[in-house]
Scaffold this active site. Structure first.
Site, mmCIF file in Angstrom:
data_model
loop_
_atom_site.group_PDB
_atom_site.id
_atom_site.type_symbol
_atom_site.label_atom_id
_atom_site.label_comp_id
_atom_site.label_asym_id
_atom_site.label_seq_id
_atom_site.Cartn_x
_atom_site.Cartn_y
_atom_site.Cartn_z
ATOM 1 N N GLY A 175 0.794 -1.230 0.000
ATOM 2 C CA GLY A 175 0.000 0.000 0.000
ATOM 3 C C GLY A 175 0.820 1.271 0.000
ATOM 4 O O GLY A 175 0.278 2.354 0.241
ATOM 5 N N ASP A 183 -1.659 6.954 -7.003
ATOM 6 C CA ASP A 183 -0.309 6.440 -6.734
ATOM 7 C C ASP A 183 0.714 7.019 -7.705
ATOM 8 O O ASP A 183 1.750 7.542 -7.296
ATOM 9 C CB ASP A 183 -0.285 4.906 -6.857
ATOM 10 C CG ASP A 183 -0.977 4.219 -5.700
ATOM 11 O OD1 ASP A 183 -1.810 4.851 -5.044
ATOM 12 O OD2 ASP A 183 -0.696 3.024 -5.461
#
Ligand code: MEV
Length: 298
Positions: free
Chosen positions: A91, A138
């Site tokens: 993550g 991201d």
């Protein structure tokens, strides 16, 4: 050497895939990569800490990602060497950081101009190989760095942090697949659209308040909002017992808030340590969990 950042999502993961905002910060060092000519060969990637080699089109996800880079950056006949400073599948945005660092290294090698918009396009294509339906948070943080509120529609809006925020990051030791976790939420949305949309809206409200708290330097409010976000993420079945154990231990040690970060289903937990960094570290270490420290918005 070309570099890219990792990231932590402070609040808003998953809802961001469905058009809501997420509050996220870059983490450095993320990934570093260097490219050199390898005439007569395809495009290969050597990842130092894994001792692994991938080549464009080798049938792996990384091989598919490399094939995209080779096409977009005219980069056959090259070798990439990457150093990962982040664990994968936890993550922290490792795959996006790898894609951005590799794209930058290849563009430097081939003399291809890469402005932010083009880099973000290439990195999004790379992320789609790994995650199917990424929001873009991201790879945007990997490329641009900093702290901000990200939405699919508007990209990154930077947030001016009044004071640096110290986060403890603890690894549950459970690997998870972002693709599977995103699919799990998509199936909840398909089965219970009204309730799931409401959960996303509630997360969006927390994110907006958290951005204000960050701007105001109100760590206590930020921590409470993180705790509330964790409850909503649990209601989407994204937490695990180990995640809950680490969150509880951090709060009991005096952290102002704690939650999963990223896809969930394991991976990492973040705790807003406030003045209690040492206590959070000790509490996690007693559970066999090493604690990494990051300072965001410094
Ligand atoms: C993964 O770091 C964050 C998720 O929200 C997926 C995404 O935004 O693409 C779970």
């Amino acid at each position: 050497m070309s570099a890219a950042h990792g990231k932590v999502i402070l609040l808003g993961e998953h809802a961001v895939v469905h058009g809501r905002p997420a509050l996220a910060a870059a983490v450095s060092p993320g990934v570093e990569a260097v490219a050199r000519d390898a005439p007569g060969e395809g495009l290969s990637l050597h990842v130092a800490p894994w001792g692994a080699v991938f080549t464009a089109g080798d049938g792996t996800d990384l091989g598919r990602g490399l094939a995209g880079l080779a096409r977009d950056l005219d980069a056959t006949g090259a070798r990439l060497d990457a150093v990962m400073h982040l664990p994968g599948a936890k993550g922290l945005g490792a795959s996006a950081a790898l894609g951005v660092a590799c794209a930058r290294a290849l563009s430097e090698l081939r003399g291809v101009a890469l402005d932010d918009a083009r880099l973000l396009d290439i990195a999004l294509a790379w992320e789609r190989v790994f995650h199917g339906n990424p929001s873009g948070v991201d790879h945007t943080l990997a490329a641009l760095g900093g702290v901000g509120v990200f939405t699919k529609a508007e990209g990154l809006r930077r947030v001016a942090t009044r004071a640096p925020v110290v986060l403890c990051i603890g690894d549950t030791g459970e690997r998870s697949s972002t693709r599977e976790m995103v699919a799990l939420v998509a199936s909840a949305l398909a089965r219970r659209p009204a309730a799931t949309e409401k959960t996303f809206d509630a997360i969006a409200a927390l994110v907006r308040n958290a951005a204000l708290a960050l701007e105001a330097g109100d760590a206590r409010a930020l921590g409470e909002l993180m705790d509330l976000n964790q409850v909503l993420l649990s209601s989407l079945m994204l937490s695990t017992e180990r995640t809950e154990t680490l969150c509880r231990a951090a709060r009991a040690a005096g952290a102002l808030g704690a939650k999963l970060t990223g896809a969930g289903g394991g991976g990492c937990v973040i705790a807003l340590a406030g003045q209690r960094e040492g206590e959070v570290r000790a509490a996690w270490e007693a559970l066999g969990v090493p604690c990494a420290r990051v300072e965001v918005g410094a």
